[in-house]
Design an enzyme around this catalytic site. Structure first.
Site, short mmCIF file in Angstrom:
data_model
loop_
_atom_site.label_atom_id
_atom_site.label_comp_id
_atom_site.label_asym_id
_atom_site.label_seq_id
_atom_site.Cartn_x
_atom_site.Cartn_y
_atom_site.Cartn_z
CD GLU A 144 8.02 -32.21 -22.27
OE1 GLU A 144 9.25 -32.38 -22.09
OE2 GLU A 144 7.45 -32.54 -23.33
CE1 TYR A 196 17.16 -29.54 -34.29
CE2 TYR A 196 18.30 -27.87 -33.01
CZ TYR A 196 17.16 -28.33 -33.62
OH TYR A 196 16.00 -27.58 -33.57
CB CYS A 215 10.36 -32.23 -32.97
SG CYS A 215 8.75 -31.46 -33.16
CG HIS A 216 8.59 -30.23 -27.43
ND1 HIS A 216 7.79 -31.27 -27.87
CD2 HIS A 216 8.70 -30.38 -26.08
CE1 HIS A 216 7.43 -32.01 -26.83
NE2 HIS A 216 7.97 -31.49 -25.74
#
Length: 162
Positions: free
Chosen positions: A145, A87, A116-117
């Protein structure tokens, strides 16, 4: 507003279109189903994502939100598949505070497509996730991923507390 639902290993997801762009992806099955060429394309790209054969999306997006939220979401789209940012990293990139980035991240109306993950806490922990089963879903998306790219999971190293 056209919507199309698809069944995934997370359960049903519903994609919504407005004025020729995707503006929402919701957890659960939509009540009204109306296929359009764009929604079929989005469904196919999401299926390829979950199959691990394509981790990027090529779709017109028009998420509803404030100018600040849209700046955060644009920064999220710049995070490559298989990578994470904190963040604080996103906050530095757009000239904001991590807490504000976290709030915008949590308000993302198009999760997965706007990734957002891929945003984690500075200490290396996952942080929250508003979709599916929360942080477990976030971990599963990151693992998906990582496996598709055959990379080790790239979480920031935990910071030592003073």
């Amino acid at each position: 507003m056209p919507q199309l639902s698809l069944l995934t290993n997370f359960g049903d997801l519903t994609i919504s279109e407005e004025d020729g762009a995707i503006f929402a992806l919701d957890w659960g099955r939509g009540r009204d189903q109306q296929e359009t060429p764009l929604l079929r394309r989005a469904r196919d790209q999401l299926q390829a994502y979950f199959d691990g054969t394509c981790l990027t999306f090529d779709l017109p997006l028009a998420p509803h939100g404030s100018d600040f939220q849209k700046r955060v979401w644009a920064a999220l789209c710049a995070i490559p598949p298989g990578e994470t940012r904190s963040y604080a990293d996103i906050a530095r990139a757009i000239g904001s505070a991590p807490r504000a980035v976290g709030q915008a991240n949590g308000a993302n109306p198009i999760p997965i497509i706007i990734p957002c993950h891929r945003v984690v806490a500075a200490d290396g922990s996952l942080g929250g996730y508003s979709g599916g089963d929360g942080p477990a879903t976030k971990q599963h998306l990151l693992n998906l991923e990582s496996r598709a790219l055959q990379l080790p999971l790239n979480l920031p190293a935990p910071r030592k507390r003073p």
